[in-house]
Write a protein that holds these residues in place. Structure first.
Motif, PDB file in Angstrom:
ATOM      1  N   TRP A  63       0.805  -1.222   0.000  1.00 50.84           N
ATOM      2  CA  TRP A  63       0.000   0.000   0.000  1.00 50.84           C
ATOM      3  C   TRP A  63       0.841   1.276   0.000  1.00 50.84           C
ATOM      4  O   TRP A  63       0.394   2.317   0.452  1.00 50.84           O
ATOM      5  CB  TRP A  63      -0.979   0.038   1.184  1.00 50.84           C
ATOM      6  CG  TRP A  63      -1.678  -1.254   1.484  1.00 50.84           C
ATOM      7  CD1 TRP A  63      -1.642  -2.420   0.747  1.00 50.84           C
ATOM      8  CD2 TRP A  63      -2.529  -1.539   2.604  1.00 50.84           C
ATOM      9  NE1 TRP A  63      -2.421  -3.387   1.339  1.00 50.84           N
ATOM     10  CE2 TRP A  63      -2.967  -2.878   2.482  1.00 50.84           C
ATOM     11  CE3 TRP A  63      -2.964  -0.787   3.690  1.00 50.84           C
ATOM     12  CZ2 TRP A  63      -3.820  -3.480   3.419  1.00 50.84           C
ATOM     13  CZ3 TRP A  63      -3.808  -1.381   4.614  1.00 50.84           C
ATOM     14  CH2 TRP A  63      -4.230  -2.713   4.480  1.00 50.84           C
ATOM     15  N   ASN A 121       6.992   6.202  10.687  1.00 54.47           N
ATOM     16  CA  ASN A 121       6.084   5.197  10.123  1.00 54.47           C
ATOM     17  C   ASN A 121       4.661   5.445  10.606  1.00 54.47           C
ATOM     18  O   ASN A 121       4.440   6.325  11.449  1.00 54.47           O
ATOM     19  CB  ASN A 121       6.557   3.782  10.503  1.00 54.47           C
ATOM     20  CG  ASN A 121       6.685   3.624  11.997  1.00 54.47           C
ATOM     21  OD1 ASN A 121       5.695   3.649  12.716  1.00 54.47           O
ATOM     22  ND2 ASN A 121       7.908   3.500  12.480  1.00 54.47           N
ATOM     23  N   GLY A 122       3.734   4.665  10.092  1.00 53.47           N
ATOM     24  CA  GLY A 122       2.331   4.894  10.412  1.00 53.47           C
ATOM     25  C   GLY A 122       2.031   4.757  11.893  1.00 53.47           C
ATOM     26  O   GLY A 122       1.275   5.552  12.471  1.00 53.47           O
ATOM     27  N   LYS A 291       2.582   5.608   4.762  1.00 44.28           N
ATOM     28  CA  LYS A 291       2.714   4.754   3.568  1.00 44.28           C
ATOM     29  C   LYS A 291       3.021   5.450   2.226  1.00 44.28           C
ATOM     30  O   LYS A 291       4.122   5.329   1.737  1.00 44.28           O
ATOM     31  CB  LYS A 291       1.472   3.882   3.434  1.00 44.28           C
ATOM     32  CG  LYS A 291       1.423   2.819   4.534  1.00 44.28           C
ATOM     33  CD  LYS A 291       0.415   1.735   4.248  1.00 44.28           C
ATOM     34  CE  LYS A 291       0.530   0.591   5.215  1.00 44.28           C
ATOM     35  NZ  LYS A 291      -0.439   0.611   6.310  1.00 44.28           N
TER      36      LYS A 291
HETATM   37  C1  PLP Z   1      -0.171   0.396   7.790  1.00 43.79           C
HETATM   38  C2  PLP Z   1      -1.024   1.212   8.691  1.00 43.79           C
HETATM   39  C3  PLP Z   1      -0.530   1.718   9.900  1.00 43.79           C
HETATM   40  C4  PLP Z   1       0.851   1.369  10.412  1.00 43.79           C
HETATM   41  O1  PLP Z   1       1.848   1.900   9.613  1.00 43.79           O
HETATM   42  P1  PLP Z   1       3.354   1.317   9.771  1.00 43.79           P
HETATM   43  O2  PLP Z   1       4.143   2.179   8.853  1.00 43.79           O
HETATM   44  O3  PLP Z   1       3.293  -0.112   9.359  1.00 43.79           O
HETATM   45  O4  PLP Z   1       3.721   1.487  11.190  1.00 43.79           O
HETATM   46  C5  PLP Z   1      -1.346   2.519  10.656  1.00 43.79           C
HETATM   47  N1  PLP Z   1      -2.591   2.814  10.254  1.00 43.79           N
HETATM   48  C6  PLP Z   1      -3.112   2.342   9.123  1.00 43.79           C
HETATM   49  C7  PLP Z   1      -4.497   2.726   8.731  1.00 43.79           C
HETATM   50  C8  PLP Z   1      -2.349   1.505   8.300  1.00 43.79           C
HETATM   51  O5  PLP Z   1      -2.874   0.993   7.177  1.00 43.79           O
END
Ligand code: PLP
Length: 457
Positions: A63, A121-122, A291
């Motif tokens: 993604w 990161n996310g 992402k």
């Molecule tokens: C992938 C994702 C995360 C986590 O992101 P990382 O970079 O893997 O830590 C958080 N929230 C959503 C909605 C995601 O799809």
């Protein structure tokens, strides 16, 4: 894959992988049986393994990828930045690409967001929002009871303990329960398996009225509501009915709660607009991005917030209003340079305008999947698509977990030259936005045939 087609180099690398590596979200006891491709290089929407086998990157490398791999504009932005500096600290210093990117992000973000806080990161983008929302209330009122977060059933916000706390997927959280902070859970409209027995039209209102009841009971203890707007990604691409997000925004306004929109998955064009919030004219108090931020090149994340939140943290050094949070690589210049090039490509190539006919094409093609005997539901929001595989279409009875049907489908697709990654028995299609209609057709056909081969054999 046929083991005899492995080159010696591949064999040696595989052995080293087995010897030294622990893969994420992977049951390592079974990893050996898979002979997963070892990716050597990529171009456009294609990945090539060490034996030269070519695959469509059907889920944008988890993604992330937007304009394809090896885009010369992003490659050269990174090279140019490397000739200046790869990394310096953001603690007490600033750097050129981080400043320029922050301005760009505020310009494209929903009106009302005015400050950018970088992380890696996310998960950390969400952690930052949680900590900021919490601290904001504490500073305002030292004995504030606003210590909880409302999150949705089957939500996913990352893998660090804080973001797991606001997660709703049992597989990822149950073992850690003693470590997690207390939250308030509320239903997300998973229309295909509606727990209220409503149809999709009334679902949104009904679900939100349930959320309202929960908020009403807990309002004074809630610091913020955390949501994946429009689509719950990891839950299986669960698409909320139109109007759901704006109803949640209105509820937050009525009860004076912050709204944290986790657009880590939906951001950067995936839903057909730059950000999912735009579909409903919603401005969150916190917008979490990761992402697609660097076009799928480098780990970089950002948490955007409002002047109101930012100002709450202003004061003298002794006021303890400082946000004591930061990561060593915060605001990394190379990552920011890649993100700037990514945003520039959106403009130059009119990526979002060119995406619209492709979204329509996918919608039409997805109809065919409904005829498959074991496809229970087909979901789409822009370029985020999923087919939910079930044993029995009438009763919606799922396949037994041990059958690993989703996994078998993606192994079949892999043999046919497409890389996918399922969410249990939900097959996800989420290609780079740059994919052509012809390539989309191949991707969808291979997926269709792989589902049929595995489930109707
Ligand atoms: C992938 C994702 C995360 C986590 O992101 P990382 O970079 O893997 O830590 C958080 N929230 C959503 C909605 C995601 O799809």
């Amino acid at each position: 894959m046929n083991p005899t087609s492995q080159s010696r180099r591949t064999k040696e690398l595989r052995i080293k992988d087995y010897d030294y590596i622990w893969h994420p979200f992977t049951q390592m006891s079974k990893w050996f049986q898979e002979d997963a491709p070892i990716i050597d290089r990529a171009r456009g929407i294609y990945l090539f393994d060490t034996d030269g086998k070519k695959y469509i990157d059907g889920v944008s490398s988890l993604w992330t990828n937007v304009h394809g791999h090896r885009r010369k504009e992003i490659d050269s932005a990174i090279r140019t930045q490397l000739e200046k500096v790869a990394h310096t600290t953001f603690l007490g210093l600033s750097n050129v690409p981080a400043v320029l990117l922050a301005q760009e992000l505020i310009e494209i973000a929903p009106a009302g967001l005015s400050k950018v806080f970088y992380s890696d990161n996310g998960s950390t983008a969400v952690e930052v929002a949680l900590k900021m929302a919490f601290q904001y209330h504490r500073q305002d009122e030292p004995f504030s009871r606003r210590t909880k977060f409302l999150h949705f059933t089957s939500s996913y916000h990352g893998d660090t303990i804080g973001s797991v706390s606001v997660g709703g997927i049992d597989t990822f959280r149950s073992i850690y329960k003693p470590l997690l902070f207390e939250t308030v859970a509320a239903p997300y409209p998973y229309c295909y398996r509606c727990v209220f027995g409503k149809d999709r039209e009334t679902c949104s209102l009904y679900c939100v009225s349930e959320v309202e009841k929960i908020i009403d009971e807990n309002a004074r203890e809630i610091a913020a509501v955390v949501i994946e707007p429009l689509v719950q990604g990891a839950a299986g691409m669960i698409t909320a009915p139109p109007g759901h997000l704006s109803l949640i925004r209105k509820l937050c306004d009525r009860y004076g709660l912050f709204l944290i929109c986790d657009e880590v998955a939906t951001g950067f064009g995936r839903t057909g607009k730059m950000f999912a919030c735009e579909h409903e004219g919603v401005t969150p108090d916190f917008l979490c991005l990761a992402k697609g931020l660097t076009g799928g090149y480098l780990p970089l994340a950002a948490t955007l917030t409002s002047t109101k939140v930012f100002d709450g943290f202003l004061g003298s050094a002794e006021s303890k209003r400082t946000f004591f949070h930061g990561h060593t690589y915060t605001g990394n210049p190379v990552g920011c340079a890649a993100a700037l090039a990514n945003l520039k490509l959106f403009k130059k190539e009119k990526t979002l305008a060119r995406l619209q006919p492709k979204i329509k094409y996918v919608a039409a093609e997805l109809e065919k999947f409904k005829s498959l005997r074991h496809v229970g539901d087909v979901r789409q929001c822009g370029f985020m698509c999923a087919m939910e595989l079930v044993e029995d279409k009438q009763t919606k009875k799922p396949f037994a977990v041990a059958q690993k049907v989703g996994h078998k489908v993606i192994l079949e697709a892999r043999r046919r030259g497409v890389i996918l990654r399922p969410l249990a028995d939900v097959i996800v299609i989420m290609p780079p936005l740059v994919i052509s209609q012809k390539e989309l057709s191949t991707l969808l056909n291979v997926t269709f045939e792989s589902i049929r081969a595995v489930t109707e054999q």
